[in-house]
Design a protein around this motif. Structure first.
Motif, short mmCIF file in Angstrom:
data_model
loop_
_atom_site.label_atom_id
_atom_site.label_comp_id
_atom_site.label_asym_id
_atom_site.label_seq_id
_atom_site.Cartn_x
_atom_site.Cartn_y
_atom_site.Cartn_z
N LYS A 265 0.83 -1.21 0.00
CA LYS A 265 0.00 0.00 0.00
C LYS A 265 0.87 1.25 0.00
O LYS A 265 0.50 2.27 -0.59
CB LYS A 265 -0.93 0.00 1.22
N GLY A 266 2.00 1.16 0.68
CA GLY A 266 2.91 2.30 0.71
C GLY A 266 3.56 2.59 -0.63
O GLY A 266 4.09 3.68 -0.85
N LEU A 267 3.54 1.60 -1.54
CA LEU A 267 4.16 1.77 -2.86
C LEU A 267 3.15 2.16 -3.94
O LEU A 267 3.55 2.60 -5.02
CB LEU A 267 4.84 0.45 -3.28
N LEU A 268 1.86 1.98 -3.66
CA LEU A 268 0.84 2.23 -4.69
C LEU A 268 0.94 3.63 -5.27
O LEU A 268 0.92 3.84 -6.48
CB LEU A 268 -0.56 2.02 -4.11
N SER A 269 1.07 4.64 -4.39
CA SER A 269 1.07 6.03 -4.86
C SER A 269 2.36 6.42 -5.56
O SER A 269 2.44 7.49 -6.15
CB SER A 269 0.83 6.98 -3.67
N GLN A 270 3.36 5.54 -5.51
CA GLN A 270 4.64 5.86 -6.15
C GLN A 270 4.65 5.48 -7.63
O GLN A 270 5.61 5.78 -8.35
CB GLN A 270 5.77 5.14 -5.42
N THR A 271 3.62 4.78 -8.09
CA THR A 271 3.57 4.41 -9.50
C THR A 271 3.27 5.64 -10.36
O THR A 271 2.58 6.56 -9.94
CB THR A 271 2.48 3.35 -9.74
N ASN A 272 3.79 5.65 -11.58
CA ASN A 272 3.64 6.78 -12.48
C ASN A 272 2.51 6.55 -13.48
O ASN A 272 2.12 5.42 -13.74
CB ASN A 272 4.94 7.04 -13.25
N ILE A 273 2.03 7.66 -14.05
CA ILE A 273 1.00 7.60 -15.10
C ILE A 273 1.67 7.81 -16.46
O ILE A 273 2.50 8.72 -16.61
CB ILE A 273 -0.07 8.69 -14.90
N TYR A 274 1.27 6.98 -17.42
CA TYR A 274 1.73 7.16 -18.80
C TYR A 274 0.53 7.14 -19.72
O TYR A 274 -0.40 6.35 -19.55
CB TYR A 274 2.71 6.04 -19.19
N CYS A 275 0.54 8.00 -20.72
CA CYS A 275 -0.57 8.07 -21.67
C CYS A 275 -0.60 6.80 -22.53
O CYS A 275 0.41 6.46 -23.17
CB CYS A 275 -0.42 9.30 -22.57
N PRO A 276 -1.72 6.06 -22.55
CA PRO A 276 -1.79 4.85 -23.36
C PRO A 276 -1.80 5.13 -24.86
O PRO A 276 -1.60 4.23 -25.66
CB PRO A 276 -3.11 4.19 -22.91
N GLU A 277 -2.00 6.40 -25.24
CA GLU A 277 -2.03 6.76 -26.66
C GLU A 277 -0.63 7.05 -27.20
O GLU A 277 -0.21 6.47 -28.20
CB GLU A 277 -2.92 7.99 -26.85
N CYS A 278 0.13 7.90 -26.50
CA CYS A 278 1.45 8.29 -27.00
C CYS A 278 2.59 7.73 -26.15
O CYS A 278 3.75 7.78 -26.56
CB CYS A 278 1.56 9.81 -27.07
N GLY A 279 2.28 7.25 -24.96
CA GLY A 279 3.30 6.66 -24.09
C GLY A 279 4.06 7.65 -23.25
O GLY A 279 4.97 7.26 -22.50
N ASN A 280 3.72 8.92 -23.33
CA ASN A 280 4.44 9.94 -22.56
C ASN A 280 4.04 9.91 -21.09
O ASN A 280 2.91 9.55 -20.73
CB ASN A 280 4.17 11.33 -23.12
N TYR A 281 4.98 10.36 -20.23
CA TYR A 281 4.70 10.49 -18.80
C TYR A 281 3.66 11.58 -18.59
O TYR A 281 3.68 12.63 -19.25
CB TYR A 281 5.99 10.85 -18.07
N VAL A 282 2.73 11.34 -17.66
CA VAL A 282 1.66 12.30 -17.36
C VAL A 282 1.72 12.64 -15.88
O VAL A 282 1.73 11.75 -15.02
CB VAL A 282 0.27 11.71 -17.70
N ALA A 283 1.76 13.93 -15.57
CA ALA A 283 1.79 14.36 -14.18
C ALA A 283 0.43 14.14 -13.52
O ALA A 283 -0.62 14.33 -14.15
CB ALA A 283 2.18 15.83 -14.10
N LYS A 284 0.45 13.75 -12.26
CA LYS A 284 -0.79 13.52 -11.52
C LYS A 284 -1.35 14.86 -11.02
O LYS A 284 -0.62 15.69 -10.52
CB LYS A 284 -0.54 12.61 -10.31
N ASP A 285 -2.67 15.03 -11.16
CA ASP A 285 -3.29 16.24 -10.60
C ASP A 285 -4.37 15.91 -9.57
O ASP A 285 -4.89 16.80 -8.90
CB ASP A 285 -3.86 17.14 -11.70
N LYS A 286 -4.69 14.62 -9.44
CA LYS A 286 -5.66 14.20 -8.42
C LYS A 286 -5.41 12.73 -8.11
O LYS A 286 -5.14 11.94 -9.01
CB LYS A 286 -7.10 14.41 -8.93
N GLU A 287 -5.51 12.34 -6.83
CA GLU A 287 -5.29 10.95 -6.47
C GLU A 287 -6.03 10.62 -5.18
O GLU A 287 -6.28 11.48 -4.35
CB GLU A 287 -3.79 10.67 -6.29
N PHE A 288 -6.40 9.33 -5.04
CA PHE A 288 -7.01 8.86 -3.79
C PHE A 288 -6.88 7.34 -3.74
O PHE A 288 -6.69 6.66 -4.75
CB PHE A 288 -8.47 9.29 -3.68
#
Length: 274
Positions: A203-226
């Motif tokens: 659970k402590g590692l869940l929020s450390q995962t990154n978001i990547y766009c499934p369309e272009c593969g680029n890294y996406v910054a998080k703006d909301k999380e829970f």
């Protein structure tokens, strides 16, 4: 050492009238306990069969009635859960290993004991007969009890979905696939503590995962999380594709191994589209 092979039948919520709601603390309420006690040679030495009076879901779910052939009039005059469990625990005795087909019944037993405040002292040793059968047959998916009975060519002389009958079928399977390996015996309390530790660690590692766009593969910054139970949700926006992205990470348990599985989706109007 003896083995107690048990099976449970459960009742669950059904909206009989408007305004009815389920109790989130008890999803499945035990209405029948069936068990066979075996000696160390897997020979039957006793049996236990008891209907249990429901306390939370007092009317039987129509599906349960059809499946089990148990109706409300049969269980209402019976013993309440805490009395039934006192009888079951006394019947089990000491120096036993509790056995069942899969983990649903042992988890259901644990949940009911916790809900009704019954301190069960017989969870320390446990065998999952379904898991042993899957290893015996080399199966990747969990099979039903009836399919295992068919596969092993066991005579189907008893009705299924009766706790005592299902326990008897489980015993038949147990005798065919058990090799008396000590590795098969699980220290239930120890495993639960270890699992809880692993889950909290992940659970402590869940929020450390990154978001990547499934369309272009680029890294996406998080703006909301829970977070919710064993799941983590995050949202972001891909500037290149001009699309909102949702990330879902969850903890799964496969064959006793806990891992984090992640998925990123294009998220439009509240629905995942990719």
């Amino acid at each position: 050492m003896n083995y107690v092979v048990f099976d449970l039948e459960f009742n669950m919520f059904f909206p009989f009238k408007e305004g009815d709601s389920a109790n989130p603390a008890l999803k499945n309420e035990i209405i029948q306990i069936g068990a066979l006690k075996l000696n160390d040679q897997l020979e039957k030495i006793d049996e236990f069969n008891l209907l249990v009076k429901p306390y939370v879901y007092k009317r039987l779910n129509p599906y349960v009635k059809r499946k089990t052939n148990i109706n409300t009039s049969k269980v209402i005059p019976r013993r309440p859960f805490w009395e039934a469990m006192e009888s079951f625990e006394a019947w089990i005795g000491s120096e036993v290993v509790l056995c069942s087909w899969g983990q649903d019944d042992i988890l259901g037993l644990r949940e009911n004991c916790s809900f009704f405040g019954f301190s069960a002292n017989f969870f320390d040793k446990y065998i999952d007969i379904q898991k042993i059968y899957m290893k015996y047959e080399g199966l990747p998916q969990q099979p039903s009890l009836e399919s295992a009975v068919d596969s092993l060519e066991i005579e189907k002389a008893l009705p299924f979905h009766d706790a005592l009958s299902d326990a008897a079928y489980t015993v038949d399977i147990f005798r065919k696939v058990y090799d008396f390996s000590k590795d098969a015996i699980i220290n239930w309390e120890k495993v639960q503590r270890e699992n809880e530790f692993k889950i909290n660690e992940l659970k402590g590692l869940l929020s450390q995962t990154n978001i990547y766009c499934p369309e272009c593969g680029n890294y996406v910054a998080k703006d909301k999380e829970f977070s919710k139970s064993k799941k983590y949700f995050a949202h972001g926006f891909c500037q290149q594709c001009k699309m909102p992205i949702r990330h879902v990470a969850r903890i799964i348990n496969k064959n006793g191994e806990f891992t984090i599985v992640c998925k990123d989706n294009i998220y439009i109007k509240g629905e995942s589209v990719k």
